[in-house]
Design a protein around this motif. Sequence first.
Motif, mmCIF file in Angstrom:
data_model
loop_
_atom_site.group_PDB
_atom_site.id
_atom_site.type_symbol
_atom_site.label_atom_id
_atom_site.label_comp_id
_atom_site.label_asym_id
_atom_site.label_seq_id
_atom_site.Cartn_x
_atom_site.Cartn_y
_atom_site.Cartn_z
ATOM 1 N N UNK A 3 0.933 -25.852 25.733
ATOM 2 C CA UNK A 3 0.385 -25.728 27.083
ATOM 3 C C UNK A 3 -0.384 -27.000 27.433
ATOM 4 N N UNK A 4 -0.512 -27.251 28.729
ATOM 5 C CA UNK A 4 -1.428 -28.266 29.236
ATOM 6 C C UNK A 4 -2.442 -27.544 30.099
ATOM 7 N N UNK A 5 -3.731 -27.811 29.855
ATOM 8 C CA UNK A 5 -4.758 -27.222 30.706
ATOM 9 C C UNK A 5 -5.463 -28.346 31.469
ATOM 10 N N UNK A 6 -5.469 -28.192 32.769
ATOM 11 C CA UNK A 6 -6.168 -29.087 33.682
ATOM 12 C C UNK A 6 -7.356 -28.311 34.227
ATOM 13 N N UNK A 7 -8.446 -28.966 34.527
ATOM 14 C CA UNK A 7 -9.644 -28.264 34.978
ATOM 15 C C UNK A 7 -10.520 -29.238 35.759
ATOM 16 N N UNK A 8 -11.332 -28.684 36.644
ATOM 17 C CA UNK A 8 -12.258 -29.498 37.424
ATOM 18 C C UNK A 8 -13.351 -28.589 37.941
ATOM 19 N N UNK A 16 -9.057 -24.192 37.186
ATOM 20 C CA UNK A 16 -8.230 -24.604 36.061
ATOM 21 C C UNK A 16 -6.776 -24.273 36.362
ATOM 22 N N UNK A 17 -5.898 -25.033 35.753
ATOM 23 C CA UNK A 17 -4.464 -24.815 35.864
ATOM 24 C C UNK A 17 -3.882 -24.917 34.456
ATOM 25 N N UNK A 18 -3.142 -23.905 34.064
ATOM 26 C CA UNK A 18 -2.495 -23.908 32.759
ATOM 27 C C UNK A 18 -0.995 -24.047 32.987
ATOM 28 N N UNK A 19 -0.449 -25.148 32.489
ATOM 29 C CA UNK A 19 0.976 -25.438 32.649
ATOM 30 C C UNK A 19 1.686 -25.154 31.327
ATOM 31 N N UNK A 20 2.683 -24.286 31.394
ATOM 32 C CA UNK A 20 3.488 -23.931 30.234
ATOM 33 C C UNK A 20 4.946 -24.052 30.652
ATOM 34 N N UNK A 22 7.797 -24.745 32.705
ATOM 35 C CA UNK A 22 7.909 -24.965 34.151
ATOM 36 C C UNK A 22 6.984 -24.068 34.963
ATOM 37 N N UNK A 23 6.116 -23.313 34.300
ATOM 38 C CA UNK A 23 5.210 -22.397 34.993
ATOM 39 C C UNK A 23 3.797 -22.956 35.024
ATOM 40 N N UNK A 24 3.097 -22.720 36.136
ATOM 41 C CA UNK A 24 1.697 -23.129 36.259
ATOM 42 C C UNK A 24 0.899 -21.933 36.763
ATOM 43 N N UNK A 25 -0.171 -21.607 36.051
ATOM 44 C CA UNK A 25 -1.104 -20.561 36.469
ATOM 45 C C UNK A 25 -2.362 -21.255 36.981
ATOM 46 N N UNK A 26 -2.657 -21.092 38.272
ATOM 47 C CA UNK A 26 -3.806 -21.735 38.913
ATOM 48 C C UNK A 26 -4.879 -20.695 39.203
ATOM 49 N N UNK A 27 -6.117 -21.035 38.872
ATOM 50 C CA UNK A 27 -7.240 -20.138 39.118
ATOM 51 C C UNK A 27 -8.437 -20.932 39.617
ATOM 52 N N UNK A 28 -9.298 -20.262 40.379
ATOM 53 C CA UNK A 28 -10.543 -20.864 40.857
ATOM 54 C C UNK A 28 -11.611 -19.775 40.883
ATOM 55 N N UNK A 29 -12.834 -20.159 40.585
ATOM 56 C CA UNK A 29 -13.960 -19.229 40.589
ATOM 57 C C UNK A 29 -15.195 -19.931 41.158
ATOM 58 N N UNK A 122 -7.939 -39.294 37.417
ATOM 59 C CA UNK A 122 -8.325 -38.168 38.274
ATOM 60 C C UNK A 122 -7.221 -37.730 39.225
ATOM 61 N N UNK A 123 -6.421 -38.671 39.716
ATOM 62 C CA UNK A 123 -5.368 -38.301 40.662
ATOM 63 C C UNK A 123 -4.218 -37.537 40.000
ATOM 64 N N UNK A 124 -4.219 -37.418 38.694
ATOM 65 C CA UNK A 124 -3.208 -36.646 37.954
ATOM 66 C C UNK A 124 -3.692 -35.239 37.605
ATOM 67 N N UNK A 125 -4.935 -34.924 37.982
ATOM 68 C CA UNK A 125 -5.520 -33.628 37.659
ATOM 69 C C UNK A 125 -5.078 -32.597 38.697
ATOM 70 N N UNK A 126 -4.158 -31.716 38.315
ATOM 71 C CA UNK A 126 -3.608 -30.752 39.266
ATOM 72 C C UNK A 126 -4.575 -29.617 39.610
ATOM 73 N N UNK A 127 -5.667 -29.480 38.883
ATOM 74 C CA UNK A 127 -6.652 -28.436 39.187
ATOM 75 C C UNK A 127 -7.620 -28.868 40.284
ATOM 76 N N UNK A 128 -7.751 -30.154 40.520
ATOM 77 C CA UNK A 128 -8.727 -30.660 41.490
ATOM 78 C C UNK A 128 -8.433 -30.170 42.899
#
Length: 146
Positions: A3-8, A16-20, A22-29, A122-128
């Motif tokens: 997995x790849x985990x992106x976060x901001x 955070x976004x967890x990429x596994x 071809x799937x990406x799970x995006x969450x915000x709190x 920073x521009x590669x961070x998909x969670x931002x």
Amino acid sequence: MEHEIFFDGNIKEYSWSIKTENNVADQIREHPPASQSGGKLNITNYEESKFVALHVGIYWGLGVNIIKNQDVVNVMCDSEMMFGIMNKGKKSDNKIINDKVYFINQLTNLRELKMNYQFIKSDKNIATKHLFTKEDTAGRDSKGYV
């Protein structure tokens, strides 16, 4: 599995976004008010928020069974300070950051996760993107995952 985990994060929210594959799970709190945590989580800067995002993102990923015991987690880190702490063992005098590092290490050791810290721009961070858009598609709960 890998997995790849992106976060901001910022002072108000974290994502955070967890990429596994071809799937990406995006969450915000939203950060809860400090009064709800006994003053322990009075987030005052972006770095603290990023550590919270990583901790909660890993915890959430395990909880909804995206990340499983002994998986490989590539931590996509866009903060030099955070990368130094997590990858090179640098120290911080910030209690929130130190607590989050402790809990991240405890959780990843307990679940035998293989953690690879990678420094990204920073521009590669998909969670931002979830922190700066009004009509976001990131989930604010775990519906659809559990």
